[in-house]
Write an enzyme that holds these catalytic residues in place. Structure first.
Site, short mmCIF file in Angstrom:
data_model
loop_
_atom_site.label_atom_id
_atom_site.label_comp_id
_atom_site.label_asym_id
_atom_site.label_seq_id
_atom_site.Cartn_x
_atom_site.Cartn_y
_atom_site.Cartn_z
N ARG A 10 0.84 -1.20 0.00
CA ARG A 10 0.00 0.00 0.00
C ARG A 10 0.87 1.25 0.00
NH1 ARG A 10 -4.15 2.62 4.49
NH2 ARG A 10 -5.17 4.04 3.01
N HIS A 11 0.39 2.28 -0.68
CA HIS A 11 1.10 3.55 -0.74
C HIS A 11 1.25 4.18 0.64
CE1 HIS A 11 -2.57 5.84 0.04
NE2 HIS A 11 -3.19 5.02 -0.79
N ARG A 60 0.08 8.77 -5.73
CA ARG A 60 0.50 8.28 -4.42
C ARG A 60 1.04 6.86 -4.48
NH1 ARG A 60 -5.05 8.79 -4.64
NH2 ARG A 60 -6.40 7.05 -3.97
N GLU A 84 -7.50 2.52 -6.96
CA GLU A 84 -8.40 2.27 -5.83
C GLU A 84 -9.84 2.14 -6.30
OE1 GLU A 84 -9.08 0.96 -3.29
OE2 GLU A 84 -8.53 2.20 -1.57
N HIS A 152 -3.48 0.39 -3.55
CA HIS A 152 -4.32 1.09 -2.58
C HIS A 152 -5.00 0.11 -1.63
CE1 HIS A 152 -3.89 4.61 -5.28
NE2 HIS A 152 -3.92 3.67 -6.21
#
Length: 210
Positions: A10-11, A60, A84, A152
């Protein structure tokens, strides 16, 4: 060609994560804390050996992957299928604001029901596209290698469940992905096996979906 290991990453944190605000497919950048989280995570992942690197094209996630690419010499492949969940009209709103404008729909979403959040996507739709993208990139990765996928929270969680052969009704059995943390899947004769979940350096709150 086929990866033996897939890392779902995940970012790092964004201002919207910190504010508990829905991001969805809005292109919200990493904040200062998020950049520091990503630098620490990238250093840790680089030491494990990475053979292929892909990411959502939202900044991101792309910048999260870029931090690892700078340490490994790999150029991240950007794939919109790893974006996402599209949260529709909820995007940009605080969770408290969504509760006020869509109380029943929000309550159903919180219960894990497969609602079309804010008129956008269902969890099942986002999970299916993200899982298919992971499988596609894993198949194209070097034989026996490690693929890192920067994406995401909700997309990764849905993809993870599907890759493990689980129903999305098991959503609540797993904690949310923490910012800049990851899960590790290894290939077995019957499919993917979860070896590690929510690994990473200290810190990295779960934050809002996105």
């Amino acid at each position: 060609m086929s990866a033996a290991t897939v890392v779902l990453w995940r970012h790092g944190r964004t201002a919207s994560n910190a504010q508990n605000r829905f991001q969805g497919q809005l292109d919200v950048p990493l904040d200062e804390v998020g950049r520091a989280q990503v630098a620490a995570s990238a250093a840790q992942l680089a030491g494990t050996g990475v053979d292929a690197l892909v990411a959502s094209d939202l900044s991101r996630a792309a910048d999260t992957a870029g931090a690892l690419g700078a340490l490994t010499g790999l150029d991240p492949v950007l794939d919109p299928a790893l974006r996402e969940v599209d949260f529709g009209a909820w995007q940009g709103l605080l969770h408290a604001e969504v509760t006020a404008v869509s109380p029943q729909e929000y309550a159903a979403w919180r219960r894990g029901e497969d609602v079309r959040a804010g008129g956008g996507e269902r969890r099942s739709e986002a999970a299916a596209r993200a899982a298919a993208a992971v499988q596609r990139h894993a198949a194209a990765a070097p034989e026996g290698g490690t693929l890192v996928v920067a994406s995401h929270g909700a997309a990764l969680k849905g993809a993870l469940l599907l890759l493990l052969g689980l129903e999305l009704s098991a959503w609540g059995a797993l904690a949310g992905f923490r910012n800049a943390h990851w899960a590790v899947l290894t290939r077995a004769p019957r499919g993917w096996v979860l070896g590690t979940y929510n690994a990473g350096p200290p810190g990295g709150g779960v934050g809002a979906e996105g």
